[in-house]
Design an enzyme around this catalytic site. Sequence first.
Site, PDB file in Angstrom:
ATOM      1  N   TYR A 112       0.780  -1.230   0.015  1.00  0.00           N
ATOM      2  CA  TYR A 112      -0.099  -0.049  -0.039  1.00  0.00           C
ATOM      3  C   TYR A 112       0.894   1.117   0.044  1.00  0.00           C
ATOM      4  O   TYR A 112       1.902   1.233   0.944  1.00  0.00           O
ATOM      5  CB  TYR A 112      -0.979  -0.080   1.251  1.00  0.00           C
ATOM      6  CG  TYR A 112      -1.629   1.198   1.287  1.00  0.00           C
ATOM      7  CD1 TYR A 112      -2.994   1.237   0.966  1.00  0.00           C
ATOM      8  CD2 TYR A 112      -1.288   2.390   2.172  1.00  0.00           C
ATOM      9  CE1 TYR A 112      -3.789   2.416   0.844  1.00  0.00           C
ATOM     10  CE2 TYR A 112      -2.077   3.559   2.227  1.00  0.00           C
ATOM     11  CZ  TYR A 112      -3.373   3.367   1.495  1.00  0.00           C
ATOM     12  OH  TYR A 112      -4.265   4.428   1.585  1.00  0.00           O
ATOM     13  N   GLU A 200      -3.413   7.473  -3.963  1.00  0.00           N
ATOM     14  CA  GLU A 200      -3.375   6.185  -3.366  1.00  0.00           C
ATOM     15  C   GLU A 200      -2.943   5.047  -4.492  1.00  0.00           C
ATOM     16  O   GLU A 200      -3.763   5.135  -5.485  1.00  0.00           O
ATOM     17  CB  GLU A 200      -4.705   6.043  -2.722  1.00  0.00           C
ATOM     18  CG  GLU A 200      -4.686   4.770  -2.115  1.00  0.00           C
ATOM     19  CD  GLU A 200      -6.014   4.412  -1.417  1.00  0.00           C
ATOM     20  OE1 GLU A 200      -6.234   4.433  -0.129  1.00  0.00           O
ATOM     21  OE2 GLU A 200      -6.893   3.926  -2.157  1.00  0.00           O
TER      22      GLU A 200
END
Length: 398
Positions: A112, A200
């Site tokens: 992530y 993101e």
Amino acid sequence: MKIHEYQARDLLDQAGIAVPQGEMVTTVDAAVEAASKLLEASPPVLVVKAQVHAGGRGKAGFVKVVKTVEEVREAATFMLGNRMVSPQTPPEGLDVQRLLIAEGVDIEREIYLAITADRSRRTNTLIASAEGGVEIEQVAEARPEAILKVPMHPIDGLSPYQARDLAFALGLHGKQVRQFTDLALRLADLFVRTDASLAEINPLIITPASEANPDGRVMAIDAKFNFDDNALFRQKSIASCFDPTEEDPDEMRAKEAGLSFVALDGNIGCLVNGAGLAMSTMDIIKLHGGEPANFLDVGGDASQEAVTEAFRIILGESSVKGVLVNIFGGIMQCDRIARAIVAAAEEVGFDVPLVVRLEGTNVEAARAVLEQASARLPTMRTATDLADAARTVCAAVA
Ligand code: GDP
Ligand code: MN
């Protein structure tokens, strides 16, 4: 402002970040055609992905890894024909109008990586975790220590040593370190350059080792971006990515009229001037046991037409069982609001109770306008103060 994944992938690609190839399509036939082209070019797997402004698609069945054109047809038919419901969508889900047909990749690891403003530190901050993928929310909740944070310098941005440290902290090795460092620096630069408020990549993946890439390749296979609305005037190409079909239609209408409108779940429509007053109006409705149906700030100098449009939007909602008008006239003149109430009464009609509290500039003139039109406003009650107004409207809808 949010953009779609396929648009975000283009941004990443232009910034020199590795992303698998893909094409955005809006029909099943176009999906099949795009898939055939990609399959010719070699990769053994493809991925079909719904393009909506919400995540959680994988678990909802709106990201499908497939091998044949037939499977693409099946997945595309399903996604374009069903609404997507995930923890990130409203309960009724989202209509899917666009799909991304992309090269699929083999995944060795999912990481992530995101950048956003950390308001408590007052810096843009990288957020990363070695445990990326669809479970990131649970990881953040259960083991916050698995989430790494790296503040960016306000002027110098992200430094190469910081990106390298992060690569090691994520457990990367060999040639992965260089690839990750390069990617993080490019992402940090892109974030600042485009006035993003969120960038993101989840997952950022590492592909399995191959002869050409003995340590695998570091690639982005999902991307979500948000941009600061106040900077769009200088971000023309970002602004052109805007997709009005992803927005609430009432919120779009309000925006065009220059109103700040947010739809909520309750049944008391609110028309207020000033964001602070709108917040306190919602609070006082809640205090008296009611639930606001919306947040609507008509601002200081809205025209009578804009205010009438505001009433059209509020009264167009079948969930609205009562309306509270709360105006503290400073720059806004109360009589303009009163005329808009009368115009809305003529055009749409107040079938539901209407409670009006007006104070400030031109309040006498406003009262006269409402007095004169009282025959056309049978459901109207005037309130003496804010508490009285809230009490009256809550009782009226109870
Ligand atoms: P999200 O669920 O909306 O965040 O959608 P993602 O694009 O992140 O996809 C969800 C999950 O599907 C990823 O975490 C991967 O595990 C899987 N996935 C997506 N694309 C591919 C791909 O090309 N190959 C493989 N093997 N899995 C994929
Ligand atoms: Mn994702």
